[in-house]
Write an enzyme that holds these catalytic residues in place. Structure first.
Site, PDB file in Angstrom:
ATOM      1  N   HIS A  40       2.399  35.502  -8.976  1.00  0.00           N
ATOM      2  CA  HIS A  40       1.530  35.482 -10.163  1.00  0.00           C
ATOM      3  C   HIS A  40       0.369  34.546  -9.844  1.00  0.00           C
ATOM      4  CE1 HIS A  40       1.069  36.570 -14.392  1.00  0.00           C
ATOM      5  NE2 HIS A  40       0.581  35.360 -14.590  1.00  0.00           N
ATOM      6  N   LYS A 185      -3.582  41.883 -19.620  1.00  0.00           N
ATOM      7  CA  LYS A 185      -4.491  40.755 -19.347  1.00  0.00           C
ATOM      8  C   LYS A 185      -4.674  40.709 -17.841  1.00  0.00           C
ATOM      9  CE  LYS A 185      -3.716  35.740 -19.726  1.00  0.00           C
ATOM     10  NZ  LYS A 185      -3.426  34.682 -20.733  1.00  0.00           N
ATOM     11  N   LYS A 187      -5.976  38.725 -14.627  1.00  0.00           N
ATOM     12  CA  LYS A 187      -6.371  37.402 -14.171  1.00  0.00           C
ATOM     13  C   LYS A 187      -7.548  37.531 -13.217  1.00  0.00           C
ATOM     14  CE  LYS A 187      -3.317  34.547 -15.983  1.00  0.00           C
ATOM     15  NZ  LYS A 187      -3.708  33.366 -16.777  1.00  0.00           N
ATOM     16  N   ASP A 215      -8.554  36.714 -18.128  1.00  0.00           N
ATOM     17  CA  ASP A 215      -8.410  35.249 -18.147  1.00  0.00           C
ATOM     18  C   ASP A 215      -8.927  34.707 -16.822  1.00  0.00           C
ATOM     19  OD1 ASP A 215      -7.694  32.635 -18.510  1.00  0.00           O
ATOM     20  OD2 ASP A 215      -5.538  32.999 -18.782  1.00  0.00           O
ATOM     21  N   GLU A 241     -10.919  34.904 -21.595  1.00  0.00           N
ATOM     22  CA  GLU A 241     -10.210  33.640 -21.852  1.00  0.00           C
ATOM     23  C   GLU A 241     -10.663  32.566 -20.872  1.00  0.00           C
ATOM     24  OE1 GLU A 241      -6.007  34.370 -21.967  1.00  0.00           O
ATOM     25  OE2 GLU A 241      -5.467  32.259 -21.825  1.00  0.00           O
ATOM     26  N   ASP A 266      -8.409  28.310 -24.186  1.00  0.00           N
ATOM     27  CA  ASP A 266      -7.018  28.043 -23.784  1.00  0.00           C
ATOM     28  C   ASP A 266      -6.906  26.589 -23.327  1.00  0.00           C
ATOM     29  OD1 ASP A 266      -4.362  28.248 -23.201  1.00  0.00           O
ATOM     30  OD2 ASP A 266      -4.572  29.520 -21.444  1.00  0.00           O
ATOM     31  N   LYS A 290       0.000  27.582 -27.732  1.00  0.00           N
ATOM     32  CA  LYS A 290       1.081  27.354 -26.761  1.00  0.00           C
ATOM     33  C   LYS A 290       1.836  26.094 -27.123  1.00  0.00           C
ATOM     34  CE  LYS A 290      -1.086  29.673 -22.907  1.00  0.00           C
ATOM     35  NZ  LYS A 290      -1.875  29.653 -21.693  1.00  0.00           N
ATOM     36  N   GLU A 344       1.568  37.251 -25.815  1.00  0.00           N
ATOM     37  CA  GLU A 344       1.730  37.618 -24.398  1.00  0.00           C
ATOM     38  C   GLU A 344       3.052  37.096 -23.846  1.00  0.00           C
ATOM     39  OE1 GLU A 344      -1.546  35.650 -22.294  1.00  0.00           O
ATOM     40  OE2 GLU A 344      -0.367  33.813 -22.247  1.00  0.00           O
TER      41      GLU A 344
HETATM   42  C1  MUC Z   1      -2.696  31.074 -18.991  1.00  0.00           C
HETATM   43  O1  MUC Z   1      -3.670  30.430 -18.634  1.00  0.00           O
HETATM   44  O2  MUC Z   1      -2.819  31.832 -19.929  1.00  0.00           O
HETATM   45  C2  MUC Z   1       0.186  32.447 -18.898  1.00  0.00           C
HETATM   46  C3  MUC Z   1       0.236  33.729 -18.751  1.00  0.00           C
HETATM   47  C4  MUC Z   1      -0.497  34.059 -17.647  1.00  0.00           C
HETATM   48  O3  MUC Z   1      -0.664  35.159 -17.182  1.00  0.00           O
HETATM   49  O4  MUC Z   1      -1.035  32.942 -17.132  1.00  0.00           O
HETATM   50  C5  MUC Z   1      -0.563  31.847 -17.851  1.00  0.00           C
HETATM   51  C6  MUC Z   1      -1.414  30.765 -18.279  1.00  0.00           C
HETATM   52 MG    MG Z   2      -4.999  31.222 -20.150  1.00  0.00          MG
END
Ligand code: MUC
Ligand code: MG
Length: 391
Positions: A40, A185, A187, A215, A241, A266, A290, A344
């Site tokens: 991840h 989502k 990244k 994000d 994000e 975030d 969170k 999420e």
């Molecule tokens: C974040 O920054 O959102 C949580 C889920 C994800 O995919 O990354 C993390 C942290």
């Molecule tokens: Mg985030």
């Protein structure tokens, strides 16, 4: 029926009767390292093993409650590592509330805040265990202590974060076919922006009708954000994000003013004043909730109210929690008047081994809030033992 050792309550209650037997008599912590189903990646870290601190609270009546403090990539996503969380709970937070009634939610939270500044993930993990123990002792879901539930399921998205478009498309299509997720989502920020746009375009094309958010985890500069946000909008991305570093409030506000899509705050806001500062500056119009940022279940609910009163919409964020940590969030999310962007909490499906006995279910594109007492989950002791770090 009453549990053995727990005296039946007779009404009207004598002063202190509800609290009887519900004093905290032990708090233990263990670090667990849980492999993930795949790498991840975030712009600034990556994980193949997720580390958590599991907190176990024992009450005088024999009830056990569990909570979880999550981290991501060591002290990288935030400043707390599992080693620091465990040490600070054992040395400072646990002694601050030992012997107190588990029902004194506000007093216990204040005592922990007095014992250690910030340490939000650590406090959140202990607080979750307290809510679990209180609920299990009284036979009530933790959401009841937070004002009661308004919903029993929440639309849940899945994060695509391997960085390899082919793998990500196959993964998303499998999630769609299983009717687990239809919102994704992506990244960004670990490839060049141009490569990320090409990757994103391929994913969007392969997932028609799916809602996509992105994000960046602080990975872009103001200039990069201004340059690429129109392209994200063109591709149909509906939310972006944390594009910039948390401290760049003015720059993020300038980006937001020019952005065709809303910006979600975030890492830039953990506390109430930080949420207000972001909102007043115009740096974010959606807030990611969170437990590791707020430090407790009541605090998480307060964060939601603060953000909402500042005009922000709400998103149920995660830090790849197992079903135990997800359940603590769901106890809060279930009772929020508004949760416009769903949540999420896909963490239970990205860890290879769940720490619970399967009470948290993702089905029909929703995560279903467990309905049992406390956080509504029970611990798989064998899994916990096998994943516990040997120190
Ligand atoms: C974040 O920054 O959102 C949580 C889920 C994800 O995919 O990354 C993390 C942290
Ligand atoms: Mg985030």
């Amino acid at each position: 029926m009453n549990k053995p050792g727990v005296a039946a309550l007779t009404f009207p209650l004598a002063p202190g009767e509800l609290a009887r037997g519900r004093d905290i008599v032990a708090i233990e912590t263990v670090i667990v390292d849980v492999p993930t189903t795949r790498r991840h990646r975030l712009s600034n870290t990556e994980v193949t093993v997720q580390s958590y601190v599991i907190v176990r609270v024992a009450l005088a009546d024999g009830t056990l409650g569990y909570g979880e403090a999550a981290t991501l990539g060591g002290p990288r996503w935030a400043e707390e590592s599992v080693e620091a969380i465990k040490a600070n709970i054992d040395r400072y937070l646990a002694p601050a509330i030992m012997g107190q009634s588990v029902l004194a939610f506000e007093a216990n939270q204040l005592a922990m805040q007095k014992a250690a500044s910030r340490n939000n993930a650590a406090r959140g993990g202990v607080d979750a265990a307290l809510f679990d123990a209180a609920g299990k002792s009284l036979g009530l879901p933790a959401s009841q202590f937070l004002g009661g539930a308004l919903r029993d399921r929440i639309e849940v998205l899945w994060a695509l974060a391997s960085g390899d478009a082919d793998q990500e498309i196959a993964e998303a299509q499998a999630k769609l076919a299983a009717r687990e997720h239809r919102r994704f989502k992506i990244k960004l920020g670990f490839h060049s922006p141009a490569d990320d746009m090409a990757r994103l375009a391929r994913i969007v094309e392969a997932l028609p009708g799916c809602e996509i958010i992105c994000d960046v985890n602080q990975g872009w500069s103001e200039a990069t954000a201004i340059r690429y946000l129109p392209r994200l909008a063109e591709l149909g991305v509906v939310l972006i994000e944390q594009p910039l570093l948390p401290g760049l409030v003015g720059a993020t506000a300038r980006v937001a003013a020019r952005s065709p899509i809303p910006i979600m705050t975030d890492e830039a806001a953990f506390t109430g004043p930080e949420i207000v500062a972001q909102a007043l500056a115009g740096a974010g119009s959606v807030y990611s909730l969170k437990l590791v940022k707020s430090g407790g279940l009541l605090e998480l609910k307060r964060a939601a109210a603060i953000a909402q009163d500042c005009g922000m919409e709400l998103y149920g964020g995660c830090l790849l929690e197992t079903a135990l940590g997800a359940a603590a969030h769901l106890a809060v999310f279930a009772g929020l008047p508004r949760l416009e962007w769903g949540c999420e909490h896909f963490g239970p499906n990205i860890v290879k081994t769940d720490l619970t006995n399967g009470e948290v279910v993702i089905r029909d594109f929703h995560i279903h809030c467990p309905q049992g007492p406390g956080l509504g989950v029970t611990i798989n002791e064998a899994a916990l033992r096998s994943l516990a770090r040997k120190v």
